[in-house]
Motif scaffolding. Structure first.
Motif, PDB file in Angstrom:
ATOM      1  N   VAL A 170     -21.943 -30.577  22.336  1.00 55.42           N
ATOM      2  CA  VAL A 170     -23.050 -31.481  22.654  1.00 55.42           C
ATOM      3  C   VAL A 170     -23.675 -31.075  23.989  1.00 55.42           C
ATOM      4  O   VAL A 170     -22.983 -30.930  24.997  1.00 55.42           O
ATOM      5  CB  VAL A 170     -22.573 -32.942  22.717  1.00 55.42           C
ATOM      6  CG1 VAL A 170     -23.716 -33.852  23.146  1.00 55.42           C
ATOM      7  CG2 VAL A 170     -22.015 -33.367  21.362  1.00 55.42           C
ATOM      8  N   ARG A 171     -25.001 -30.889  23.978  1.00 55.52           N
ATOM      9  CA  ARG A 171     -25.755 -30.527  25.191  1.00 55.52           C
ATOM     10  C   ARG A 171     -26.870 -31.553  25.365  1.00 55.52           C
ATOM     11  O   ARG A 171     -28.010 -31.330  24.970  1.00 55.52           O
ATOM     12  CB  ARG A 171     -26.326 -29.117  25.061  1.00 55.52           C
ATOM     13  CG  ARG A 171     -25.281 -28.041  24.768  1.00 55.52           C
ATOM     14  CD  ARG A 171     -25.918 -26.682  24.524  1.00 55.52           C
ATOM     15  NE  ARG A 171     -26.778 -26.691  23.337  1.00 55.52           N
ATOM     16  CZ  ARG A 171     -27.397 -25.616  22.832  1.00 55.52           C
ATOM     17  NH1 ARG A 171     -27.238 -24.447  23.430  1.00 55.52           N
ATOM     18  NH2 ARG A 171     -28.158 -25.705  21.765  1.00 55.52           N
ATOM     19  N   GLU A 172     -26.544 -32.685  25.956  1.00 55.55           N
ATOM     20  CA  GLU A 172     -27.468 -33.816  26.021  1.00 55.55           C
ATOM     21  C   GLU A 172     -28.775 -33.476  26.729  1.00 55.55           C
ATOM     22  O   GLU A 172     -29.842 -33.931  26.344  1.00 55.55           O
ATOM     23  CB  GLU A 172     -26.786 -35.002  26.710  1.00 55.55           C
ATOM     24  CG  GLU A 172     -25.630 -35.584  25.909  1.00 55.55           C
ATOM     25  CD  GLU A 172     -25.002 -36.784  26.604  1.00 55.55           C
ATOM     26  OE1 GLU A 172     -25.498 -37.150  27.683  1.00 55.55           O
ATOM     27  OE2 GLU A 172     -24.027 -37.325  26.064  1.00 55.55           O
ATOM     28  N   GLY A 173     -28.687 -32.673  27.766  1.00 58.93           N
ATOM     29  CA  GLY A 173     -29.899 -32.355  28.504  1.00 58.93           C
ATOM     30  C   GLY A 173     -30.775 -31.316  27.844  1.00 58.93           C
ATOM     31  O   GLY A 173     -31.890 -31.070  28.299  1.00 58.93           O
ATOM     32  N   TYR A 174     -30.287 -30.722  26.773  1.00 54.24           N
ATOM     33  CA  TYR A 174     -31.024 -29.637  26.115  1.00 54.24           C
ATOM     34  C   TYR A 174     -31.375 -29.965  24.676  1.00 54.24           C
ATOM     35  O   TYR A 174     -32.525 -29.794  24.246  1.00 54.24           O
ATOM     36  CB  TYR A 174     -30.180 -28.361  26.176  1.00 54.24           C
ATOM     37  CG  TYR A 174     -30.807 -27.146  25.547  1.00 54.24           C
ATOM     38  CD1 TYR A 174     -31.953 -26.564  26.092  1.00 54.24           C
ATOM     39  CD2 TYR A 174     -30.254 -26.562  24.405  1.00 54.24           C
ATOM     40  CE1 TYR A 174     -32.524 -25.442  25.517  1.00 54.24           C
ATOM     41  CE2 TYR A 174     -30.819 -25.432  23.829  1.00 54.24           C
ATOM     42  CZ  TYR A 174     -31.958 -24.877  24.389  1.00 54.24           C
ATOM     43  OH  TYR A 174     -32.520 -23.767  23.820  1.00 54.24           O
ATOM     44  N   ASP A 175     -30.403 -30.463  23.936  1.00 54.24           N
ATOM     45  CA  ASP A 175     -30.624 -30.734  22.515  1.00 54.24           C
ATOM     46  C   ASP A 175     -31.278 -32.079  22.246  1.00 54.24           C
ATOM     47  O   ASP A 175     -31.775 -32.318  21.152  1.00 54.24           O
ATOM     48  CB  ASP A 175     -29.282 -30.703  21.768  1.00 54.24           C
ATOM     49  CG  ASP A 175     -28.700 -29.299  21.681  1.00 54.24           C
ATOM     50  OD1 ASP A 175     -29.468 -28.332  21.841  1.00 54.24           O
ATOM     51  OD2 ASP A 175     -27.487 -29.176  21.464  1.00 54.24           O
ATOM     52  N   GLY A 176     -31.230 -32.990  23.221  1.00 56.05           N
ATOM     53  CA  GLY A 176     -31.698 -34.338  22.965  1.00 56.05           C
ATOM     54  C   GLY A 176     -30.569 -35.209  22.449  1.00 56.05           C
ATOM     55  O   GLY A 176     -29.390 -34.877  22.607  1.00 56.05           O
ATOM     56  N   PRO A 177     -30.896 -36.306  21.794  1.00 53.74           N
ATOM     57  CA  PRO A 177     -29.862 -37.259  21.336  1.00 53.74           C
ATOM     58  C   PRO A 177     -29.112 -36.776  20.096  1.00 53.74           C
ATOM     59  O   PRO A 177     -29.249 -37.317  18.995  1.00 53.74           O
ATOM     60  CB  PRO A 177     -30.672 -38.520  21.045  1.00 53.74           C
ATOM     61  CG  PRO A 177     -32.029 -38.017  20.645  1.00 53.74           C
ATOM     62  CD  PRO A 177     -32.258 -36.788  21.492  1.00 53.74           C
ATOM     63  N   ASP A 229     -16.989 -32.062  20.238  1.00 59.83           N
ATOM     64  CA  ASP A 229     -17.550 -32.722  21.422  1.00 59.83           C
ATOM     65  C   ASP A 229     -18.114 -31.718  22.413  1.00 59.83           C
ATOM     66  O   ASP A 229     -19.151 -31.958  23.050  1.00 59.83           O
ATOM     67  CB  ASP A 229     -16.479 -33.579  22.116  1.00 59.83           C
ATOM     68  CG  ASP A 229     -16.155 -34.856  21.354  1.00 59.83           C
ATOM     69  OD1 ASP A 229     -17.014 -35.301  20.561  1.00 59.83           O
ATOM     70  OD2 ASP A 229     -15.050 -35.409  21.546  1.00 59.83           O
ATOM     71  N   SER A 267     -25.415 -35.952  18.393  1.00 65.80           N
ATOM     72  CA  SER A 267     -24.003 -36.284  18.563  1.00 65.80           C
ATOM     73  C   SER A 267     -23.113 -35.160  18.045  1.00 65.80           C
ATOM     74  O   SER A 267     -23.574 -34.243  17.358  1.00 65.80           O
ATOM     75  CB  SER A 267     -23.667 -37.580  17.817  1.00 65.80           C
ATOM     76  OG  SER A 267     -23.456 -37.329  16.445  1.00 65.80           O
TER      77      SER A 267
END
Length: 623
Positions: free
Chosen positions: A426-433, A423, A435
């Motif tokens: 996960v880098r939502e703001g960098y990698d995109g969607p 968990d 999981s």
């Protein structure tokens, strides 16, 4: 503007060079080197190309020159493998006495798909069956008799791609750094047959010992180095084979070849991100079926026996471009995107007598070869589909290759890699969607294909007296110069992906494709390459003037009887310190670990690799 002093120097060099170069090539070299030192560009006509004369065989090689480095390219070590020699073991080249070899330009790449592969690799255009050549790079002006240690590089590419001429493997930085550190080396890169041409198999091929041609090419090239490199100033008894990915795995196969009875034409090895293990199922059945499928499509099976001599002879008559296009298309459709795992080394009862893991454990191996082995922090990143979001998709990420795994094995793998442990990645703001399941799949792929095979091979090599405890070292590479490239490609989640360590080992200061050429990364490259150069020269890798502890330091002799080590010492490259030694034990107290030790401990190398290298999983994987 150049100063008057500089202009006078330039004119003097030009006049003296023109007058003397025809008579005293050594003087030409001195003046050319001085011009380079002062940043003066001389007309090409005034620069004599480097030449090497093999007085024993009466053969002259004419090369080319770049600042500080002599290059000799497209030197054939074997005859053109066409017609009756297609699929057959390589036939060594024997130039006629008095031959002058033009070694000024790169040779052809062995048959493979053309076009763009990655932004930082070469555009593939020049493809030909007549590709069994090598390239040599050495410090400017090395003479016969200097006996410099030699690096022979086996490129990766999944037995489907690659060439010694790829810009990814530019040797200039390594050669120059070796000179700067007072430990000069000679570099040799080799081409070998790939895909269908290198690894097709059938009953007829096995019976006539015309199998694993790509591996036999590699051995033939290494034998050419043994027999010829002295003329270039190299020492045939100080050869270090360096391979990356399948190049590393192939080095392991050479150490297991012929049941260990025929030795190997190298004295040391560096195995980067690869070793015989779960990489490929060595049973020939799958590759034989793929070979038969191609034979059928080109009309070479007219008696319902795709395994016959008749079919083999027919395949030798089909134009190379027809076979190349057909086999590359089939391989990439079955094993996207590059076609890896469609044609690869298999058991033939000659070069490879049995499953690699069993040969290793039975002690049927070449002994006395010190080894550095390694993996990259995110070696499995591009093998995991970015959309992975379920247990089933995680397992599917390697299901095309490991298609015989039992339900219990799959369940155990999922248990060993609980999704919650990923968990934090996960880098939502960098990698995109993306999981946590993606990172879970990437780590699982890394361990299955790279890390655990490396640990399995080195541990069993020591256990079975292939090398002493003090002759095996491990490193983990945790830095990349490709971050901006991966961002531009839309795959920032790859992080320190497969191939990331190559420009550091080869000390390539000027990567293309938008890669990171910052001073800090280039300095790390010098650190890594110096360590490898130290091993090539002295048999001991060194980092920042310190020798690495060997991989299995502190393991008692009686513990060598165990299936798996209880302690590992690993050199970690990357981070603020650039290089740090980490020791982790199976029973460590996490509260006493340093930051880097804790990071390595998070990888759970002991329990995960113990299972991945277990008899159960090896049996199901067919290795």
């Amino acid at each position: 503007m150049p100063s008057a002093k500089t202009n006078i120097l330039a004119i003097s060099i030009a006049i003296l060079t023109a007058l003397l170069s025809s008579y005293v090539p050594q003087i030409n070299q001195v003046f050319v080197d001085k011009a380079v030192e002062h940043g003066i560009a001389l007309p090409q006509i005034l620069i004599l190309p480097p030449t090497v004369t093999d007085v024993t065989r009466d053969v002259k090689y004419i090369g080319s020159f770049s600042a500080g480095v002599d290059h000799f390219q497209n030197i054939f070590y074997a005859e053109e493998p066409t017609g009756p020699r297609r699929f057959a073991p390589p036939v060594p080249v024997k130039p006629a006495k008095g031959s002058v070899i033009d070694a000024t330009r790169p040779g052809a790449w062995c048959p493979q798909g053309t076009g763009v592969i990655l932004p930082f690799t070469s555009l593939v255009t020049n493809v030909s069956e007549n590709c069994l050549s090598l390239r040599i790079a050495r410090p400017r002006g090395v003479k016969r008799g200097e006996k410099l240690p030699v690096v022979v590089y086996l490129h990766g590419g999944g037995h489907a791609l690659g060439s010694a001429s790829d810009i990814l493997y530019n040797p200039d930085g390594l050669v120059k750094e070796a000179v700067a550190s007072g430990t000069p080396v000679i570099y040799v890169g080799i081409n070998y047959r790939l895909g269908f041409f290198g690894f097709a198999t059938s009953r007829a091929m096995i019976e006539t010992k015309q199998t694993n041609a790509g591996l036999r090419d590699q051995r033939s090239a290494l034998e050419w180095v043994r027999d010829n490199i002295e003329a270039f100033g190299g020492d045939p008894m100080r050869v270090t084979a360096i391979g990356q990915s399948v190049g590393a795995s192939d080095i392991g196969l050479h150490l297991l070849s012929f049941n260990g009875t025929q030795g190997v034409p190298f004295q040391q090895a560096v195995m980067m991100s690869g070793a015989p293990g779960l990489n490929f199922n060595s049973n020939p059945e799958l590759v034989a079926n793929n070979t038969a499928n191609i034979a059928s499509q080109v009309g070479c099976v007219d008696d319902a026996d795709s395994q016959s001599i008749k079919t083999l002879e027919c395949l030798r008559t089909i134009p190379a471009d027809v076979l190349t296009n057909l086999t590359v298309t089939s391989a990439r459709a079955a094993r996207p995107p590059f076609g890896e795992g469609y044609f690869y080394p298999t058991i033939d009862k000659d070069f490879l007598h049995g499953r690699p893991s069993e040969l290793l454990r039975d002690g049927k191996l070449v002994k006395g070869v010190p080894i550095i082995a390694s993996w990259v922090a995110n070696d499995g990143a591009w093998y995991a589909p970015p959309h992975s979001a379920t247990d089933e998709e995680v397992l599917d990420s390697f299901g095309l290759w490991l298609y015989n795994l039992s339900s219990s094995t799959k369940e155990r793998l999922l248990d060993l890699y609980p999704v919650e442990e990923f968990d934090h990645m996960v880098r939502e703001g960098y990698d995109g969607p993306i999981s946590a399941h993606y990172y879970r799949a990437a780590q699982m792929n890394r361990d299955i294909w790279f890390t655990c095979p490396v640990l399995d091979f080195t541990w069993n090599y020591v256990q079975n007296k292939g090398a002493n405890l003090s002759d095996v070292w491990l490193y983990e590479h945790n830095a990349t110069r490709y971050t901006p490239v991966f961002e531009a490609m839309g795959v920032p989640m790859w992080r320190v992906a497969h191939l990331s360590d190559i420009p550091y080992v080869l000390n390539n200061p000027g990567l293309v494709g938008g890669a990171d050429n910052s001073d800090d990364q280039r300095e790390l490259g010098r650190t890594v390459s110096r360590a490898i150069i130290g091993f090539v020269h002295s048999g001991t890798p060194q980092s920042e003037a310190r020798s690495w502890p060997f991989a299995f330091s502190g393991i008692a002799t009686e513990q060598l009887l165990g299936d798996y080590p209880t302690k590992l010492t690993i050199q970690v490259f990357g981070g603020d310190q650039h290089a740090e030694t980490v020791t982790v034990s199976k029973d460590d107290d996490s509260k006493r670990r340093t930051v880097v030790e804790n990071a390595v401990s998070w990888e759970r190398l002991f329990d995960r690799c113990e299972f991945i290298n277990s008899p159960q999983m090896r049996q199901e994987a067919g290795v």
